[in-house]
Design an enzyme around this catalytic site. Structure first.
Site, PDB file in Angstrom:
ATOM      1  N   HIS A  75     -11.281  -4.825   9.556  1.00 42.03           N
ATOM      2  CA  HIS A  75     -11.851  -4.588   8.170  1.00 42.03           C
ATOM      3  C   HIS A  75     -13.210  -3.423   8.149  1.00 42.03           C
ATOM      4  O   HIS A  75     -13.816  -3.373   7.465  1.00 42.03           O
ATOM      5  CB  HIS A  75     -12.143  -5.752   7.511  1.00 42.03           C
ATOM      6  CG  HIS A  75     -11.066  -6.799   6.957  1.00 42.03           C
ATOM      7  ND1 HIS A  75     -10.210  -7.211   7.604  1.00 42.03           N
ATOM      8  CD2 HIS A  75     -10.728  -6.902   5.643  1.00 42.03           C
ATOM      9  CE1 HIS A  75      -9.250  -7.938   6.857  1.00 42.03           C
ATOM     10  NE2 HIS A  75      -9.511  -7.841   5.810  1.00 42.03           N
ATOM     11  N   GLU A 135       0.845  -1.268   0.154  1.00 40.00           N
ATOM     12  CA  GLU A 135      -0.053  -0.066   0.197  1.00 40.00           C
ATOM     13  C   GLU A 135       0.745   1.347   0.005  1.00 40.00           C
ATOM     14  O   GLU A 135       0.718   2.322  -0.806  1.00 40.00           O
ATOM     15  CB  GLU A 135      -0.900  -0.030   1.173  1.00 40.00           C
ATOM     16  CG  GLU A 135      -2.026  -0.998   1.105  1.00 40.00           C
ATOM     17  CD  GLU A 135      -1.810  -2.343   1.547  1.00 40.00           C
ATOM     18  OE1 GLU A 135      -0.652  -2.694   1.933  1.00 40.00           O
ATOM     19  OE2 GLU A 135      -2.875  -3.188   1.423  1.00 40.00           O
TER      20      GLU A 135
END
Lengths: 332, 330
Positions: A133, A64
């Site tokens: 999440h 990322e």
């Protein structure tokens, strides 16, 4: 020629927005984990690899920090990258690039280098995915000067927000709520132009303003329906853009209703709801007939178990209760 | 600006240019130290004294179409890239005529004219940017090179490793320039890295990697020229480990307790500027008068630049909120 309406979903509307962008500008490319062969971890980019090829629908490794930074670099060099990060939780791995580079380079360079990037990511809970999440951290990003934060809550915005985000010469973070992907509805076949500077009144009302955005819009509208049954007319304001906030639309609504409930899936402490409530206090204090109320996620990392997660998230019931409290006994 | 053909000897003229650039960097840094000590410039100040051969040698091989991305110890890169001396000094003084309008300071020097992309003060934070610039250039079919400078401390950061993998995976035209000055602030190389052969580590990603004597400007130039030619030919990234040393402390705040004075003295014996000057003297291309003239020209340039920079206007406080978002954007 008359524009026909098409049955579609939030996911497909996002995909249409991407397809429009890739077709209309050679500088646009999509980059992220599993955007190509897999079709996007939530299926948003399904089919785009076949249509536009692996250069412009570019799968990345699980890096990322690296690929968000590379997107910023490509933007500095004149491209118009759309970078997908699977979820806002994983975007924390790229936080240095977003906050220390994307948001600062124009300023630190004295206006020489802008960063025309769009970073898309999923946000929000409600799918029993537990704490790593499920969080709603868009309010954090809304703290940072230099960024624009947009949160499409409707099919129209899912389809139409990407084009103005890409036209913005500066970084835009676009938050897609995980619970909205399967939302069904109809869209005109021609995209409707979206003004990213304006919040939208999604339902007019006279007794209380329910101010929300993103994944909380459907349950806020549900709450408004229930309030209506109880004789309370709620106006629902969709912020759409969390930075810069459209103060005029929010305070305009509060001046009509004299009461406000802010519904935010983020946590209450130091969150976006605090900012919205403070602005209402600063700008419309004398129009208020009741304290500004907030309905937020309980201050807990979101748990897996269904009943616990639902108890943590803002619900229509909690929104209704807060609105009733604000309106008082007058409507019984 | 272009690399001299390998088969030709480096001309005396070119070597004299390298000497001038290195001298300018050294005297610029000494000037900054004086200005800082006198309280005329502020902020953090990281000087490049001792490392001049690295920026000078590498950047002599790039063309105007190439891009430079660097760190917070970047005065030398900016000077070697051709960013005007006065604009750099004006930035130190926080003036509106500074290369970043006084918004960046010493650690954030930017210049669009020379594709000089800063000036990044988070260790390894600019390396992904270089990967992205190179990706954009490659996607557009251009044969440019993006040179990215960072210290050996950056090799402990994930940003380096993610970037190295991406650049190798996509065969991007990145020249990774690792300035190994043996200390990450106050932490010596052997306390930072389990494997101190840095070129070996970069090579694990399938990146061509070379270790170079960073105190020898001609060796740096030769290695960089070869790497740049290969990158332009499309073979993908190259990693240069440039073994160098900073004579001064990490920053002006650093008491330099972690280094042995004998070690510093040892490296100073291999001074890159004196080495090249000796070389030029022995080949009959430089005499004492020539050296003195070069020094006086550099001193005059700096003196004038300091004076003009310091007298330049500051940005009005009313403009504080400018340049956060692009002006006049839709």
């Amino acid at each position: 020629m008359t524009a026909t309406a098409t049955e579609t979903t939030y996911r497909e509307a996002l995909r249409e927005g991407l397809r429009d962008a890739l077709r209309s500008d050679d500088r646009v490319f999509l980059m992220g984990e599993d955007v190509g062969d897999y079709g996007g971890c939530f299926g948003v980019s399904l089919g785009l690899l076949e249509e536009f090829g692996p250069e412009r629908v570019r799968d990345t490794p699980l890096s990322e920090l690296g690929f968000v930074g590379a997107g910023i670099g490509a933007a500095l060099a004149g491209m118009r990258p759309v970078v997908e990060v699977m979820t806002v939780n994983f975007s924390l791995l790229a936080l240095d690039q977003i906050v220390n580079n994307a948001a600062t380079l124009l300023h630190m360079s004295g206006g020489q280098f802008s960063v025309p990037i769009v970073i898309r990511m999923t946000t929000g809970g409600g799918r029993q995915l537990a704490a790593q999440h499920s969080h709603s951290l868009e309010g954090w990003y809304a703290h940072v000067p230099g960024l624009r934060i947009v949160t499409p809550a409707t099919l129209e915005d899912a389809r139409g927000m990407l084009a103005p985000a890409l036209a913005d010469p500066d970084p835009v973070l676009l938050f897609e709520h995980g619970l909205l992907y399967n939302t069904k509805g109809t869209l005109p076949s021609t995209p409707v132009a979206v003004d990213l500077d304006r919040a939208a009144v999604r339902r007019p009302g006279t007794d209380v303003s329910l101010v929300t955005y993103g994944g909380m819009l459907p349950r806020t509208l549900d709450a408004a329906d229930r309030l209506d049954e109880a004789g309370i007319s709620a106006e629902v304001v969709d912020l759409r853009t969390l930075r810069p906030l459209d103060d005029d639309t929010v305070t305009g609504s509060v001046r009509r209703t004299h009461r406000a409930v802010v519904v935010d899936e983020g946590w209450r402490s130091g969150g976006l709801s605090a900012e919205v409530a403070a602005r209402i206090g600063e700008l419309a204090f004398y129009d208020l007939d009741a304290p500004v109320a907030r309905v937020c996620t309980a201050e807990v990392p979101l748990p897996y178990a269904h009943q616990l997660e639902e108890a943590a998230l803002p619900s229509a019931e909690r929104i209704v209760a807060a609105a009733r409290e604000a309106v008082g006994r007058r409507h019984g | 600006m272009n690399a001299p053909p390998e088969e030709e000897a480096v001309t005396a003229r070119h070597r004299l240019d390298l000497l001038r650039t290195m001298t300018l960097i050294r005297r610029f840094e000494e000037t900054c130290a004086e200005l800082y000590s006198a309280g005329r410039i502020r902020g953090f100040l990281h000087l490049y004294v001792g490392e001049e051969a690295v920026a000078t040698g590498v950047l002599s091989t790039l063309g105007p179409e190439d891009t430079v991305v660097t760190t917070y110890r970047e005065h030398g890169h900016a000077l070697a890239r051709g960013v005007p001396t006065e604009a750099l000094l004006a930035e130190m003084f926080g003036r509106v005529t500074g290369c970043s309008r006084g918004r960046g300071g010493s650690m954030h020097l930017f210049d669009r004219e020379t594709n000089f992309l800063g000036g990044n003060a988070v260790v390894a934070g600019a390396i992904p940017l270089a990967v992205g610039v190179a990706l954009a250039e490659k996607m557009r079919g251009r044969s440019t090179v993006t040179a990215c400078f960072f210290g050996e401390g950056a090799l402990a950061e994930g940003a380096f490793h993610e970037s190295a993998n991406l650049a190798a995976l996509w065969r991007l035209p990145v020249l990774f320039c690792c300035e190994n000055n043996r200390y990450a602030m106050g932490t010596r190389l052997t306390k930072e890295h389990a494997q101190t052969d840095l070129a070996l580590r970069a090579s694990c990603y399938g990146i061509r990697s070379t270790s170079v004597d960073g105190m020898d400007v001609l060796a740096v130039q030769e290695a960089a020229a070869r790497a740049v030619d290969e990158i332009r030919a499309g073979v993908g990234p190259h990693f240069l480990e440039l073994r160098t040393y900073r004579y001064r402390a990490h920053s002006m705040y650093d008491a330099d307790r972690y280094r042995d004075k004998a070690e510093i003295a040892h490296w100073k014996e291999r001074d890159p500027i004196e080495a090249l000057a000796t070389d030029l003297t022995e080949s009959g291309d430089l005499d004492d008068a020539g050296r003195a003239q070069l020094e006086s020209e550099v001193a005059a340039e700096l003196e004038e630049a300091v004076e003009r920079a310091e007298q330049a206007p500051v940005e009005p406080v009313g403009d504080l909120l400018r340049h956060v978002r692009t002006e006049g954007a839709p």
